[in-house]
Design an enzyme around this catalytic site. Structure first.
Site, PDB file in Angstrom:
ATOM      1  N   ARG A 240       0.712  -1.132   0.155  1.00 47.81           N
ATOM      2  CA  ARG A 240       0.061  -0.033  -0.109  1.00 47.81           C
ATOM      3  C   ARG A 240       0.902   1.129  -0.117  1.00 47.81           C
ATOM      4  O   ARG A 240       1.979   1.405   0.886  1.00 47.81           O
ATOM      5  CB  ARG A 240      -0.844   0.172   1.264  1.00 47.81           C
ATOM      6  CG  ARG A 240      -2.134  -0.993   1.252  1.00 47.81           C
ATOM      7  CD  ARG A 240      -2.997  -0.675   0.197  1.00 47.81           C
ATOM      8  NE  ARG A 240      -4.463  -1.571   0.438  1.00 47.81           N
ATOM      9  CZ  ARG A 240      -4.609  -2.548  -0.607  1.00 47.81           C
ATOM     10  NH1 ARG A 240      -3.398  -2.926  -1.246  1.00 47.81           N
ATOM     11  NH2 ARG A 240      -5.404  -3.432  -0.406  1.00 47.81           N
ATOM     12  N   GLU A 269      -2.916   7.434  -5.202  1.00 46.31           N
ATOM     13  CA  GLU A 269      -3.275   6.715  -6.340  1.00 46.31           C
ATOM     14  C   GLU A 269      -4.599   7.429  -7.157  1.00 46.31           C
ATOM     15  O   GLU A 269      -5.402   7.300  -6.495  1.00 46.31           O
ATOM     16  CB  GLU A 269      -3.487   5.162  -5.778  1.00 46.31           C
ATOM     17  CG  GLU A 269      -2.165   4.566  -5.536  1.00 46.31           C
ATOM     18  CD  GLU A 269      -2.381   3.020  -5.372  1.00 46.31           C
ATOM     19  OE1 GLU A 269      -3.429   2.522  -5.681  1.00 46.31           O
ATOM     20  OE2 GLU A 269      -1.438   2.242  -4.739  1.00 46.31           O
ATOM     21  N   HIS A 288      -0.739  -0.105  -9.872  1.00 42.68           N
ATOM     22  CA  HIS A 288      -1.312  -1.235  -8.794  1.00 42.68           C
ATOM     23  C   HIS A 288      -1.991  -2.419  -9.527  1.00 42.68           C
ATOM     24  O   HIS A 288      -3.145  -2.491  -9.510  1.00 42.68           O
ATOM     25  CB  HIS A 288      -2.454  -0.302  -8.144  1.00 42.68           C
ATOM     26  CG  HIS A 288      -2.787  -0.915  -6.592  1.00 42.68           C
ATOM     27  ND1 HIS A 288      -3.205  -0.381  -5.635  1.00 42.68           N
ATOM     28  CD2 HIS A 288      -2.723  -2.483  -6.346  1.00 42.68           C
ATOM     29  CE1 HIS A 288      -3.353  -1.132  -4.658  1.00 42.68           C
ATOM     30  NE2 HIS A 288      -2.934  -2.302  -4.903  1.00 42.68           N
TER      31      HIS A 288
HETATM   32  C1  DGY Z   1      -5.238  -6.242  -2.785  1.00 41.38           C
HETATM   33  O1  DGY Z   1      -5.991  -7.375  -3.078  1.00 41.38           O
HETATM   34  O2  DGY Z   1      -5.245  -5.725  -1.608  1.00 41.38           O
HETATM   35  C2  DGY Z   1      -4.538  -5.632  -3.806  1.00 41.38           C
HETATM   36  O3  DGY Z   1      -3.929  -4.467  -3.538  1.00 41.38           O
HETATM   37  C3  DGY Z   1      -5.492  -5.512  -4.992  1.00 41.38           C
HETATM   38  O4  DGY Z   1      -5.510  -6.813  -5.701  1.00 41.38           O
END
Ligand code: DGY
Length: 325
Positions: A240, A269, A288
């Site tokens: 993240r 983002e 992402h």
């Molecule tokens: C998640 O699943 O947490 C990712 O960041 C997106 O697939």
């Protein structure tokens, strides 16, 4: 009995969406961009369930807007930092996520970013397209070696383990990790050593982040942390964006505290187009996409649909974040 009412905040693969649409009175947000907040609050009114993405903030306001009949929040992601889970639990609302099916895909992308950043893959590509490639250069494009180096994993859960496995098995890396919990499998399978954060920063040639985003991990990669890393080190974040302080990362990359970074996540983002990070030659950024493979996204859709439908029936979820202990 009428079908339960649900709001689905984006189109997801048919592997899950078809079943949701068959079993529910489902409204699916058709746009590429998330529903604006006021629209979301309006659409969720009277819903029994909601299928959300990481772009939706699911907080008390949203739960209020839904009403007391809201039974389940099914997140199309393994991470659930977008959801106020405590508030959901307080109201008896089940929260589901989608672990397991995106583990290898995410670790693959973390590794792709690691090698791309370490070996100038993207700058090299641009160099060719810009017509700058004139000859073979003995002193040009020199990157970092991978074999036998030290990998530091922050967050040795499923994805951290998969990343460490690739780097240990394929590149014979020594593995350090930092986590609240010991991971016995990682220690047994590739001799991973659990160390404090500073030791990991100091000794690692590659630092790959796979931790949850929460109040204790937010901003853990800040100026002080980057200063402790080797100037030859590569930082990889596929977890993240807010785990790193973006301005501090940018400064560290600029002033030589770090060799390079590979990011699948940014803060915010998408990044602003005038973010100086985007001008740096030693950063590789993906939008992402770590879970963006056919089997991962289909698997996420299936789990997400299961979680939603089970929650609507008041049953235990397939992957239940706030299951009673
Ligand atoms: C998640 O699943 O947490 C990712 O960041 C997106 O697939």
């Amino acid at each position: 009995m009428p079908h339960p009412k649900v709001f689905v905040t984006r189109r997801i693969p048919a592997a899950g969406l078809d079943r949701v649409q068959a079993a529910c009175q489902a409204e699916v947000w058709p746009e590429q961009l998330p529903p604006p907040r006021d629209v979301l609050l309006n659409k969720i009114h009277g819903c029994d369930g909601v299928l959300t993405l990481l772009t939706e903030k699911v907080d008390a306001e949203l739960m209020d807007a839904a009403g007391p009949q809201l039974k389940v929040i099914s997140n199309y992601a393994v991470g659930f930092n977008n959801i106020d889970v405590m508030e959901a639990s307080r109201r008896g609302i089940r929260v589901g996520n989608t672990p397991g099916v995106l583990t290898e895909a995410t670790a693959d992308l973390a590794f792709a970013l690691l090698i791309a950043a370490a070996r100038h893959v993207v700058t090299g590509h641009r160099y060719v397209l810009d017509g700058q490639w004139k000859t073979w250069e003995p002193l040009g494009h020199i990157g970092q070696d991978l074999c036998g180096k030290t990998l530091g994993i922050v967050g040795m859960g499923r994805i951290g383990y998969a990343m460490a496995k690739k780097c240990f098995g394929g590149w014979e890396m020594r593995v350090l990790y930092h986590d609240h919990y010991a991971n016995e499998a990682a220690e047994r399978d590739f001799g991973a050593l659990r160390v404090d954060f500073d030791t990991l920063l100091r000794e690692s040639d590659f630092v790959s982040v796979h931790a949850d985003l929460n109040a204790t991990t937010q901003g853990m990669f800040n100026a002080a942390a980057f200063k402790k890393m080797k100037p030859t080190a590569v930082f990889v974040n596929s977890a993240r964006g807010p785990l790193h302080v973006q301005a501090d990362l940018c400064a560290a990359l600029k002033n030589g505290d770090l060799f390079a970074a590979g990011l699948d996540v940014t803060d915010p983002e998408p990044p602003r187009l005038d973010d100086p990070l985007l001008q740096l030659p030693n950063v590789v950024i993906a939008p992402h996409i770590a879970s963006a493979t056919v089997s991962s996204r289909n698997g996420m859709a299936e789990i997400c649909a299961d979680n939603l439908l089970l929650g609507l029936e008041g049953k235990p979820l397939r992957s239940w974040v706030n299951a009673p202990s």
